[in-house]
Design a protein around this motif. Structure first.
Motif, PDB file in Angstrom:
ATOM      1  N   CYS A   1      -4.913   2.607   3.943  1.00  0.00           N
ATOM      2  CA  CYS A   1      -5.924   1.883   4.715  1.00  0.00           C
ATOM      3  C   CYS A   1      -6.173   2.579   6.048  1.00  0.00           C
ATOM      4  O   CYS A   1      -5.322   3.332   6.527  1.00  0.00           O
ATOM      5  CB  CYS A   1      -5.450   0.465   5.012  1.00  0.00           C
ATOM      6  SG  CYS A   1      -5.125  -0.538   3.566  1.00  0.00           S
TER       7      CYS A   1
ATOM      8  N   CYS B   1      -9.681  -0.151   2.907  1.00  0.00           N
ATOM      9  CA  CYS B   1      -8.532   0.283   2.109  1.00  0.00           C
ATOM     10  C   CYS B   1      -9.030   0.943   0.828  1.00  0.00           C
ATOM     11  O   CYS B   1      -9.963   0.442   0.185  1.00  0.00           O
ATOM     12  CB  CYS B   1      -7.652  -0.906   1.745  1.00  0.00           C
ATOM     13  SG  CYS B   1      -6.833  -1.613   3.176  1.00  0.00           S
TER      14      CYS B   1
ATOM     15  N   ARG C   1       0.839  -1.198   0.000  1.00  0.00           N
ATOM     16  CA  ARG C   1       0.000   0.000   0.000  1.00  0.00           C
ATOM     17  C   ARG C   1       0.873   1.246   0.000  1.00  0.00           C
ATOM     18  O   ARG C   1       1.472   1.586   1.017  1.00  0.00           O
ATOM     19  CB  ARG C   1      -0.890   0.028   1.230  1.00  0.00           C
ATOM     20  CG  ARG C   1      -1.792  -1.168   1.349  1.00  0.00           C
ATOM     21  CD  ARG C   1      -2.966  -1.070   0.415  1.00  0.00           C
ATOM     22  NE  ARG C   1      -3.854  -2.198   0.584  1.00  0.00           N
ATOM     23  CZ  ARG C   1      -4.933  -2.386  -0.163  1.00  0.00           C
ATOM     24  NH1 ARG C   1      -5.247  -1.545  -1.104  1.00  0.00           N
ATOM     25  NH2 ARG C   1      -5.706  -3.429   0.030  1.00  0.00           N
TER      26      ARG C   1
END
Lengths: 227, 163
Positions: free
Chosen positions: B112, B93, A194
């Motif tokens: 997230c 997320c 991420r």
């Protein structure tokens, strides 16, 4: 005649007096003016001058680019569609504004490409110069390699992955355009990856590939934005 | 003279239009988002919130209205997503993606929520460098909402965008 002699003598006396006073003043230390010191003379160009030269060179380069764009502009929109000679002669709005708009769009696109090249250069420099944090780089490289074996990456092959401290560089080959288009979305669905990502897609003679810059989770890619 | 002035005005307007445009920020309700998880459709509350009342995790995509004059030359776009994440082990997320007109995603940012909270909303902050997209490149937001946890459901309330 005697007057002339007295005059010459007077002038000579005045000259001697002025010379005497001058020689006396030379011995007195001067408060206001500073004498030129030989030790302070710089042999090379001062730092300010070097900076100024650099700035002027950069300005010259920018002016040359602007001139190049201006020279290209009249050739790009040669004849606007639907524009007639009569209308042009009358100075109507259509034919005059259309080329200007097209030329401006072309110039804008050129500026955007130059800006993208700047950002790419910054990313590439970071990818080549950053030290390697093995505690993060090794497991992240393994995670990326494993992810490409999953169904989300069908049609894409990872040919190289290298992680440093804040970013990873990936090189991927694709079987088709769909696999290339979905690469980034699939990559950021992987848990543990991420962060920010930039993809540079390439298509050379039907051979599709992508270069990906991926930041560490929660961090930003090294790009200096103007705003 | 008049013609000359007119031409100058047109040129000035064209130059003005070429400036990187800055649009005001906007906030959209989660109700704008569409499920991409097959038949697992979320519920939309009258308040405009999107709630995952299905039994499992779902994924939604939210289109973003671009409102800048020169999108291809805009330096960056920021997102702030407000969501409720009651799940103890999973998170909400979201990924913001900038895509070329042909559908090729070229830059993205993903984030997230952290932890779990059944009462208070959490936020996710994202940022994209939009200078990478050519003319007519578009933006979309994609969010994953975990399934229910102890009777509490995850929610996508709103997303704020500043171009």
């Amino acid at each position: 005649m005697s007057k002339v002699r007295w005059g010459v003598l007077g002038l000579a006396g005045a000259t001697v007096a002025v010379a005497g006073v001058w020689s006396l003043r030379g011995d007195v230390p001067m408060q206001g003016a500073t004498p030129p010191a030989v030790a302070e003379v710089h042999t090379g160009p001062p730092a300010d001058l070097e900076q100024e030269v650099r700035a002027l060179r950069a300005e010259l380069e920018a002016l040359r680019r602007a001139q190049g764009r201006l020279e290209q502009q009249p050739h790009a929109p040669a004849t606007p569609p639907g524009g007639s000679v009569t209308a042009k002669e009358e100075g109507s709005e259509g034919p005059d504004t259309a080329p200007t708009k097209e030329a401006e769009q072309a110039a804008q696109e050129q500026r955007r490409r130059e800006r993208v090249m700047e950002l790419d250069a910054e990313l590439e420099a970071a990818a080549n110069t950053e030290p390697r944090d093995t505690q993060w780089a090794v497991p992240t490289e393994s995670l990326v390699t494993r992810s490409f074996q999953g169904p989300d990456f069908t049609g894409s092959r990872l040919t190289r992955v290298e992680c440093r401290t804040h970013l990873c560089t990936l090189e991927v080959e694709h079987d088709n355009g769909d696999a290339q288009a979905e690469l980034l979305t699939s990559l950021l669905r992987v848990q543990g990856l991420r962060g920010q990502a930039v993809v540079r897609p390439q298509n050379e003679g039907g051979r599709r590939s992508s270069r990906v810059y991926l930041s560490r989770a929660g961090e930003r890619l090294p790009m200096t934005l103007r705003k | 003279m008049t013609k000359n002035t007119f031409k100058k005005s047109v040129a000035a307007l064209a130059l003005l239009g070429a400036l990187p445009a800055v649009a005001g920020p906007a906030t959209y309700a989660g109700a704008l988002c569409t499920s991409v998880s097959g038949f697992a459709a979320p519920s939309i509350f009258r308040s405009g919130r999107l709630i995952n009342q299905t039994g499992g995790a779902i994924e939604v995509v939210c289109p973003v209205q671009r409102n800048v004059v020169a999108p291809s030359f805009n330096e960056n776009v920021s997102f702030l997503i407000t969501a409720r994440d009651p799940h103890l082990t999973e998170n909400v997320c979201c990924t913001a993606t900038l895509t070329e007109p042909d559908g090729t995603a070229i830059t993205a940012d993903s984030g997230c929520t952290a932890g779990a909270d059944t009462a208070n909303p959490k936020t996710i902050s994202l940022n994209l460098a939009t200078a990478f997209a050519s003319v007519n490149g578009y933006i979309a937001l994609r969010c994953e909402l975990p399934g229910p946890y102890s009777g509490f459901q995850s929610t996508l309330s709103s997303f704020y965008i500043s171009e």
